[in-house]
Motif scaffolding. Structure first.
Motif, short mmCIF file in Angstrom:
data_model
loop_
_atom_site.label_atom_id
_atom_site.label_comp_id
_atom_site.label_asym_id
_atom_site.label_seq_id
_atom_site.Cartn_x
_atom_site.Cartn_y
_atom_site.Cartn_z
N UNK A 44 30.17 2.67 -2.46
CA UNK A 44 29.00 2.92 -3.29
C UNK A 44 29.21 4.02 -4.30
N UNK A 45 28.10 4.54 -4.86
CA UNK A 45 28.23 5.45 -6.00
C UNK A 45 27.44 6.74 -5.86
N UNK A 46 26.54 6.86 -4.88
CA UNK A 46 25.60 7.99 -4.89
C UNK A 46 26.25 9.27 -4.37
N UNK A 47 26.64 9.29 -3.09
CA UNK A 47 27.35 10.45 -2.55
C UNK A 47 26.50 11.69 -2.34
N UNK A 48 25.26 11.53 -1.94
CA UNK A 48 24.40 12.69 -1.64
C UNK A 48 24.60 13.11 -0.19
N UNK A 208 20.19 -3.42 2.57
CA UNK A 208 20.77 -3.44 1.23
C UNK A 208 20.31 -2.24 0.42
N UNK A 209 21.23 -1.71 -0.37
CA UNK A 209 20.89 -0.65 -1.31
C UNK A 209 21.41 -0.99 -2.69
N UNK A 210 20.65 -0.62 -3.70
CA UNK A 210 21.07 -0.78 -5.09
C UNK A 210 21.07 0.58 -5.77
N UNK A 211 22.10 0.85 -6.55
CA UNK A 211 22.23 2.14 -7.21
C UNK A 211 22.94 1.95 -8.55
N UNK A 236 32.38 14.28 -12.96
CA UNK A 236 33.10 13.51 -13.96
C UNK A 236 32.23 13.12 -15.16
N UNK A 237 31.13 13.87 -15.35
CA UNK A 237 30.26 13.59 -16.49
C UNK A 237 29.32 12.43 -16.29
N UNK A 238 29.02 12.10 -15.03
CA UNK A 238 28.08 11.02 -14.73
C UNK A 238 26.99 11.53 -13.79
N UNK A 239 25.95 10.75 -13.68
CA UNK A 239 24.87 10.99 -12.71
C UNK A 239 24.63 9.69 -11.96
N UNK A 240 24.62 9.76 -10.64
CA UNK A 240 24.34 8.59 -9.81
C UNK A 240 22.86 8.56 -9.47
N UNK A 241 22.29 7.37 -9.49
CA UNK A 241 20.86 7.18 -9.20
C UNK A 241 20.72 6.08 -8.18
N UNK A 242 19.98 6.33 -7.11
CA UNK A 242 19.73 5.31 -6.09
C UNK A 242 18.62 5.77 -5.17
N UNK A 243 18.25 4.99 -4.23
CA UNK A 243 18.66 3.62 -4.07
C UNK A 243 17.52 2.88 -3.41
N UNK A 244 17.62 1.57 -3.39
CA UNK A 244 16.62 0.77 -2.67
C UNK A 244 16.98 0.70 -1.19
N UNK A 245 16.02 0.28 -0.37
CA UNK A 245 16.24 0.02 1.05
C UNK A 245 15.61 -1.32 1.37
#
Length: 347
Positions: A44-48, A208-211, A236-245
Motif C-alpha cells: 500500500x501507500x499510506x504508512x501511518x 478493502x482499503x482505497x488510498x 519523497x515530496x508526496x502525501x498519502x491519503x487514505x483510506x476506505x474500510x
C-alpha cells in the motif's frame, strides 16, 4: 542438510520483519513469497504509524505503544544492514477538535499519556494556528498534537527489509520452495483462508482499503487524522491519503468513487492539498483477525508451524514488536505474546 532454521512464508511486512529479526539474531532464514514482495496490503501507500488513545489501557494498546517506541531503532538497523532507506520519521500527528466538549475530553487525556507513554511522547491540545503546512481545518480552533506518531514508506520498507535479510545471509525465494526448519505463516488474506480450512470456522476477514498518492511536498510536518481520513506527508515530496474500510466489495484491487470521496474530504480537511495532482490510486484487501489484534503464535495442532497474521490497518506500526515476540518464541522458546493476540483466541 537443511539450509534454513526458519522458513517464513509471506513477503508482507509481518513476514519480512520476522525474517529480519530472526536473521539478525543469527538464524539461517528462508523467506518464500509466491507472487511479489508487498503483493498484498503491504504494498500500500499510506504508512501511518500511530498510537491508540491514551485511556482505558489494555494489552493491545501497550503492545502497539512498545512497537512505536522501538520503531526508530528497528528501522534504522534495517536501513543500515541493507543500505536502503525506509522513509521512517517520527513526525507526530494532528487531530482537529470539533467543539468545546471535544477540547475538554482531549485535555482530560493528557494525564493518560503521561502515565502510559512513559515520557516517550506527549499528547497536548494546541491552537491550530501553531501549525503551518497541512494544518487541518478545526471548528474549535484547536487540535490534538501527539509526538509519538510516525510515518514510513510501505514500499521502501519492503525493499529495505529484503536487502537487510540478504545482507544477513538470508534467502529470499520468489516462487515456491520447500519448508525447512520451523515454519512461520505470514500469508495475509490467503493465510486467513488456510486457517478457515484447517479449523472449519473463520478467524478473520478481508477489509478493502482505497488510498492515493498526491504530488505535494509538505516537508516533515505532522500527519493528520480526522473522521477516518489519514493524510501522511512522505519524504519523497508526496502525501498519502487514505483510506476506505469496505467489508463488502466486488473488485479487491480497483478504485472507485469511494476513493474520490476520500480525496475530496481530505482536501476539505487540509485545503493546502487542493489542486495537488493524484500520482497513483491504490486498492487492496487487508487481513483483519476477529479479535482486531494481530494473530500470533503456534498453529494449534500443527507441530513446528506458527502464524503471524492479521495486521489490518496497524501492521506497519506493529511490525517491530511482532518481529521481536515471534523471534523470542521461535529461537529462544520465550513466549511473550499477550492475551488476545494468540491464534487460539480467534477459534
Amino acid at each position: 542438510m537443511a539450509t534454513a532454521d526458519v522458513t517464513v512464508r509471506g513477503g508482507g511486512v509481518f513476514g519480512l520483519s520476522v525474517a529480519w529479526e530472526c536473521a539478525r539474531r543469527g538464524a539461517k532464514v528462508r523467506l518464500i513469497e509466491r507472487a511479489r514482495i508487498g503483493a498484498g496490503s503491504s504494498g500500500g501507500v499510506v504508512g501511518a504509524l500511530a498510537p491508540h488513545v491514551p485511556e482505558q489501557w489494555n494489552p493491545k494498546k501497550q503492545f502497539q505503544f512498545e512497537s512505536l517506541v522501538m520503531a526508530a531503532d528497528f528501522w534504522a538497523a534495517v536501513a543500515e544492514a541493507g543500505g536502503c532507506e525506509t522513509g521512517f520519521a517520527r513526525i507526530g500527528r494532528l487531530q482537529p477538535l470539533t467543539d468545546a466538549a471535544a477540547v475538554a475530553l482531549a485535555e482530560a487525556r493528557v494525564a493518560g499519556a503521561v502515565a502510559h507513554w512513559q515520557g516517550q511522547g506527549v499528547w497536548r491540545v494546541l491552537p491550530v494556528t501553531d501549525f503551518g503546512v497541512l494544518a487541518p481545518r478545526s471548528r474549535s480552533g484547536f487540535v490534538v498534537h501527539d509526538s509519538l506518531s510516525a510515518r514510513a514508506n510501505p514500499r521502501l520498507l519492503g525493499t529495505a527489509l529484503v536487502a537487510a535479510i540478504r545482507a544477513q545471509g538470508g534467502e529470499i525465494v520468489l516462487g515456491d520452495a520447500p519448508d525447512e526448519g520451523t515454519v512461520v505463516w505470514a500469508t495475509g488474506l490467503a493465510g486467513l483462508a488456510d486457517l478457515l480450512a484447517a479449523f472449519g470456522k473463520p478467524v478473520g476477514n478481508g477489509v478493502k482499503g482505497q488510498a492515493a498518492i498526491l504530488g505535494f511536498d509538505a516537508g516533515a510536518v505532522p500527519q493528520v487524522f480526522a473522521d477516518g481520513i489519514l493524510i501522511v506527508p512522505h519524504g519523497n515530496g508526496t502525501v498519502a491519503v487514505g483510506s476506505t474500510s469496505e467489508k463488502r466489495y466486488d473488485a479487491p484491487d480497483t478504485t472507485d468513487d469511494q476513493l474520490e470521496d476520500v480525496l475530496a474530504r481530505a482536501c476539505a480537511l487540509c485545503p493546502d492539498l487542493a489542486g495537488a495532482p493524484v500520482l497513483e490510486r491504490w486498492a487492496g484487501v487487508r487481513p483483519r483477525a476477529v479479535t482486531m489484534a494481530p494473530m500470533l503464535g503456534a498453529w494449534p495442532g500443527r507441530e513446528g508451524h506458527y502464524v503471524a497474521n492479521g495486521g489490518f490497518k496497524i501492521g506497519f506500526g506493529m511490525a517491530p514488536k511482532v518481529a521481536e515476540v515471534m523471534a523470542d518464541l521461535l529461537l529462544a522458546g520465550r513466549d511473550a505474546i499477550p492475551a488476545g493476540f494468540r491464534v487460539e483466541d480467534c477459534l
